[in-house]
Enzyme design. Structure first.
Site, PDB file in Angstrom:
ATOM      1  N   ASN A  89       0.793  -1.221   0.000  1.00  0.00           N
ATOM      2  CA  ASN A  89       0.000   0.000   0.000  1.00  0.00           C
ATOM      3  C   ASN A  89       0.834   1.285   0.000  1.00  0.00           C
ATOM      4  OD1 ASN A  89      -2.640   1.486   0.452  1.00  0.00           O
ATOM      5  ND2 ASN A  89      -1.547   2.040   2.336  1.00  0.00           N
ATOM      6  N   SER A 140      -3.455   0.170  -6.374  1.00  0.00           N
ATOM      7  CA  SER A 140      -3.154   0.748  -7.684  1.00  0.00           C
ATOM      8  C   SER A 140      -3.721   2.165  -7.756  1.00  0.00           C
ATOM      9  CB  SER A 140      -3.717  -0.140  -8.791  1.00  0.00           C
ATOM     10  OG  SER A 140      -3.332   0.315 -10.058  1.00  0.00           O
ATOM     11  N   TYR A 154       4.566   7.775 -11.986  1.00  0.00           N
ATOM     12  CA  TYR A 154       3.573   7.216 -11.064  1.00  0.00           C
ATOM     13  C   TYR A 154       2.576   6.323 -11.813  1.00  0.00           C
ATOM     14  CZ  TYR A 154      -0.208   7.057  -7.590  1.00  0.00           C
ATOM     15  OH  TYR A 154      -1.188   6.640  -6.709  1.00  0.00           O
ATOM     16  N   LYS A 158       2.128   2.187 -11.508  1.00  0.00           N
ATOM     17  CA  LYS A 158       0.874   1.553 -11.107  1.00  0.00           C
ATOM     18  C   LYS A 158       0.368   0.592 -12.189  1.00  0.00           C
ATOM     19  CE  LYS A 158       0.385   3.427  -7.054  1.00  0.00           C
ATOM     20  NZ  LYS A 158       0.447   2.603  -5.817  1.00  0.00           N
ATOM     21  N   VAL A 185      -8.776   9.802  -2.760  1.00  0.00           N
ATOM     22  CA  VAL A 185      -8.961   9.757  -1.307  1.00  0.00           C
ATOM     23  C   VAL A 185      -8.285  10.955  -0.646  1.00  0.00           C
ATOM     24  CG1 VAL A 185      -8.646   8.344   0.763  1.00  0.00           C
ATOM     25  CG2 VAL A 185      -9.023   7.238  -1.464  1.00  0.00           C
ATOM     26  N   THR A 187      -5.950  12.179   1.353  1.00  0.00           N
ATOM     27  CA  THR A 187      -4.715  11.708   1.967  1.00  0.00           C
ATOM     28  C   THR A 187      -3.631  12.769   1.846  1.00  0.00           C
ATOM     29  OG1 THR A 187      -3.950  10.728  -0.098  1.00  0.00           O
ATOM     30  CG2 THR A 187      -5.263   9.315   1.372  1.00  0.00           C
TER      31      THR A 187
END
Length: 257
Positions: A89, A140, A154, A158, A185, A187
């Site tokens: 993760n 992912s 990035y 993924k 999300v 984050t």
């Protein structure tokens, strides 16, 4: 859904966001799950260890180092004698630069974190996951299938994880491997997108992510985090090799619990 009692799971990126939500769900569930959580610093995850001293082991170190993988597996085996799951993760967005502007070395560092550390963890875990018919969850991104300016490293990394899940489904029939898109999300990575990397992105993309925050369109980590947690202990073999969004219809049985 498969039996979920007493699983031993290695979880990376557990100090915040989605990973933290995964950890709290697994540790607060009725089953007596155990976790090896890996982070750069021990302090970031000490609270989990203090709260669940018999069920959490913290491993501090640079996840881009292949040595961490073997140590994490050895810790799980020495403490609890088995390994049932691996949740990869962690990840980095950097370098956030156009292909023409990013050096090969910058790409390599990004892949060390996002790809090669995942491969090292998988290789170290597989002999033990085969024995338990265990599960591998790879966090992912939608960027794996949609391009954003300056996100080449990035998104490409993924996409590698998505294909890795497909490959493992073919090569390791006794292990269930799934790549999950958690959505956008709220984050630390999203904060960095807005506050640090905005100038490198296109105006369209920058406005998109700014708007999601301003309009309350970002997901809470618990939504996708709880789905990933449930999959890590209960996913059926028929899901192996798939790249699925956390709210996909195919995961309805995990969303309803």
């Amino acid at each position: 859904m498969a039996e979920t009692q007493d699983k031993v799971i290695i979880l990376t990126g557990a100090s915040r966001g989605i990973g933290q939500a995964i950890a709290h769900f697994l540790l607060s569930s009725p089953e007596n799950h155990k976790l090896v959580v890996a982070a750069r610093t021990h302090a970031a995850l000490d609270q989990l260890h203090y709260q669940y001293p018999d069920r959490v082991e913290v491993l501090a170190g640079d996840l881009s180092s292949s040595k961490i993988a073997a140590t994490a597996v050895e810790l799980a085996l020495s403490r609890w004698g088995r390994l049932d799951g691996l949740i990869v993760n962690h990840g980095t967005l950097e370098p956030v630069k156009k292909v023409a502007d990013a050096s090969v070395e910058e790409w390599r560092r990004g892949f060390d974190v996002n790809v090669f550390s995942a491969i090292a963890l998988i290789q170290a875990s597989l002999p033990h996951l085969r024995k338990t018919h265990g599960r591998i969850l790879l966090t992912s991104s939608g960027a794996a299938v949609s391009a954003y300016q300056a996100w080449g490293p990035y998104g490409a990394s993924k996409a590698v994880l998505n294909h890795l899940a497909q490959t493992l489904a073919v090569e390791e029939p006794d292990v269930t491997t799934i790549a999950i898109r958690p959505g956008v999300v709220d984050t630390e990575m999203q904060r960095e997108i807005r506050e640090v990397h905005g100038e490198s992105m296109s105006e369209k993309d920058r406005k998109k992510f700014m708007g999601l925050k301003e309009e309350g369109g970002l997901l809470k980590p618990e939504g996708p985090g709880h789905i990933i947690a449930k999959l890590s202990v209960g996913a059926g073999a028929w899901l192996s090799g798939k790249f699925l969004s956390w709210n996909d219809e195919a995961l309805k049985e995990f969303q309803e619990q």
